[in-house]
Design a protein around this motif. Structure first.
Motif, short mmCIF file in Angstrom:
data_model
loop_
_atom_site.label_atom_id
_atom_site.label_comp_id
_atom_site.label_asym_id
_atom_site.label_seq_id
_atom_site.Cartn_x
_atom_site.Cartn_y
_atom_site.Cartn_z
N LEU A 88 -1.02 -48.64 13.51
CA LEU A 88 -1.86 -48.07 12.45
C LEU A 88 -1.08 -47.05 11.63
N VAL A 89 -0.29 -46.22 12.30
CA VAL A 89 0.53 -45.24 11.59
C VAL A 89 1.59 -45.95 10.76
N ARG A 90 2.18 -46.96 11.33
CA ARG A 90 3.19 -47.72 10.57
C ARG A 90 2.56 -48.36 9.34
N VAL B 21 1.13 -45.22 6.97
CA VAL B 21 1.99 -44.07 6.65
C VAL B 21 3.38 -44.51 6.22
N LEU B 22 3.96 -45.47 6.94
CA LEU B 22 5.33 -45.86 6.65
C LEU B 22 5.45 -47.09 5.75
N ASP B 23 4.72 -48.17 6.08
CA ASP B 23 4.87 -49.43 5.35
C ASP B 23 4.59 -49.33 3.85
N PRO C 256 11.11 -33.11 6.67
CA PRO C 256 10.21 -32.26 7.47
C PRO C 256 8.84 -32.89 7.70
N TYR C 257 8.28 -33.54 6.65
CA TYR C 257 6.95 -34.14 6.80
C TYR C 257 6.98 -35.28 7.81
N TYR C 258 7.93 -36.19 7.68
CA TYR C 258 7.97 -37.35 8.56
C TYR C 258 8.46 -36.98 9.96
N ALA C 259 9.26 -35.94 10.06
CA ALA C 259 9.62 -35.42 11.38
C ALA C 259 8.37 -34.90 12.08
N ASP C 260 7.49 -34.26 11.32
CA ASP C 260 6.24 -33.76 11.89
C ASP C 260 5.34 -34.91 12.32
N VAL C 261 5.33 -36.01 11.55
CA VAL C 261 4.56 -37.20 11.93
C VAL C 261 5.05 -37.72 13.28
N LEU C 262 6.37 -37.80 13.44
CA LEU C 262 6.93 -38.30 14.69
C LEU C 262 6.64 -37.38 15.86
N LEU D 245 2.77 -37.86 16.72
CA LEU D 245 2.30 -39.18 17.12
C LEU D 245 2.25 -39.38 18.64
N PRO D 246 3.30 -39.06 19.41
CA PRO D 246 3.24 -39.30 20.86
C PRO D 246 2.06 -38.63 21.56
N PRO D 247 1.78 -37.33 21.30
CA PRO D 247 0.62 -36.72 21.97
C PRO D 247 -0.70 -37.41 21.61
N VAL D 248 -0.80 -37.89 20.36
CA VAL D 248 -2.02 -38.59 19.95
C VAL D 248 -2.19 -39.88 20.75
N VAL D 249 -1.10 -40.66 20.87
CA VAL D 249 -1.15 -41.92 21.61
C VAL D 249 -1.47 -41.65 23.08
N ILE D 250 -0.79 -40.68 23.67
CA ILE D 250 -1.01 -40.36 25.09
C ILE D 250 -2.44 -39.87 25.31
#
Length: 252
Positions: free
Chosen positions: A179-181, A184-186, A200-206, A209-214
């Motif tokens: 969904l993020v891909r 947000v990215l595609d 900085p923005y996309y580093a923040d996305v990365l 993202l892991p805590p959200v998925v977990i």
């Protein structure tokens, strides 16, 4: 930003010191920072190492990986490259790989630690060989398996379950990340990579993202467990009531 010596980097990444040196020699991993005679690695190295091992696992050769990394770095400042790589290198879980000896495994699983079960654990990447010992990529998963075996579930069945579980979790996590891909990215285009101003923005996305998925997976598993365990108990009670009704016995 975390710092690692080569032994620490190998442990955290779940690979070996030898592999790290091979990747450095092939130009796939940047040289460490030198402090006197000590080599220091950072989260950027950890991220690059994860990327390289992932691509090797997908069947890419060293030369192909080198070409792709060179294309990614081409025309970009060091800040651009490290900004995202450091974000990807941040540990996503407290479940840090550790080493375990054969003797310790035997103490946990006894006679069930057969050659076949050990081979299966290696195939599933639940264990990785490291000299005469093993690396355990997920101590939490090992602990869960141990508890199931203590409850009486055969180790070969636990390993079979681990394979199914990983496949199913990969699928669900892929849906969430997808969904993020997609949104947000595609939309930026298949060949798009962030500029220095966008890093900085996309580093923040990365990082987020892991805590959200977990969190989503943990919540879903907790909800499922709250339904499945009472269902199991209810099934046993229902069977007991039916058997009692047939025999004419009273429930005590």
């Amino acid at each position: 930003m975390a710092e690692y010596r080569i032994d620490d980097l190998a442990r955290v990444s779940g690979t070996t010191v030898r592999n790290i040196r091979v990747y450095q020699d092939r130009g796939l991993l940047p040289a460490p920072i030198r402090r006197g005679r000590t080599a220091i690695y950072t989260d950027a190295h950890l991220s690059r190492l994860r990327l390289v091992t992932n691509m090797l696992g997908r069947g890419y050769a060293f030369a192909q990986i080198g070409e792709m990394l060179a294309a990614w770095e081409s025309g970009r400042s060091l800040a651009d490259v490290l900004g995202l790589e450091e974000a990807m290198g941040v540990p996503w879980s407290s479940d840090v790989p550790t080493t375990i000896t054969v003797r310790e495994l035997r103490r946990l699983f006894g006679k069930q630690l057969t050659v076949a079960n050990t081979r299966k654990a290696l195939e599933l990447d639940l264990l990785r060989r490291q000299g005469t010992s093993f690396v355990v990529p997920s101590p939490q998963l090992l602990a869960a398996g141990y508890e199931l075996v203590k409850l009486g579930v055969p180790l070969d069945e636990v390993l079979e379950l681990a394979g199914v579980l990983q496949h199913e979790v990969d699928h669900v996590a892929g849906l969430l990340v997808g969904l993020v891909r997609q949104y947000v990215l595609d939309p930026k285009g298949a060949d798009w990579l962030p500029s220095g101003a966008e890093v900085p923005y996309y580093a923040d996305v990365l990082r987020r993202l892991p805590p959200v998925v977990i969190s989503a997976l943990t919540a879903a598993v907790a909800r499922s467990t709250a339904r499945v365990i009472p269902d199991m108990v209810g099934d046993r009670l229902e069977a007991l009531i039916k058997r009692t009704a047939v025999s004419g016995d009273k429930l005590s």
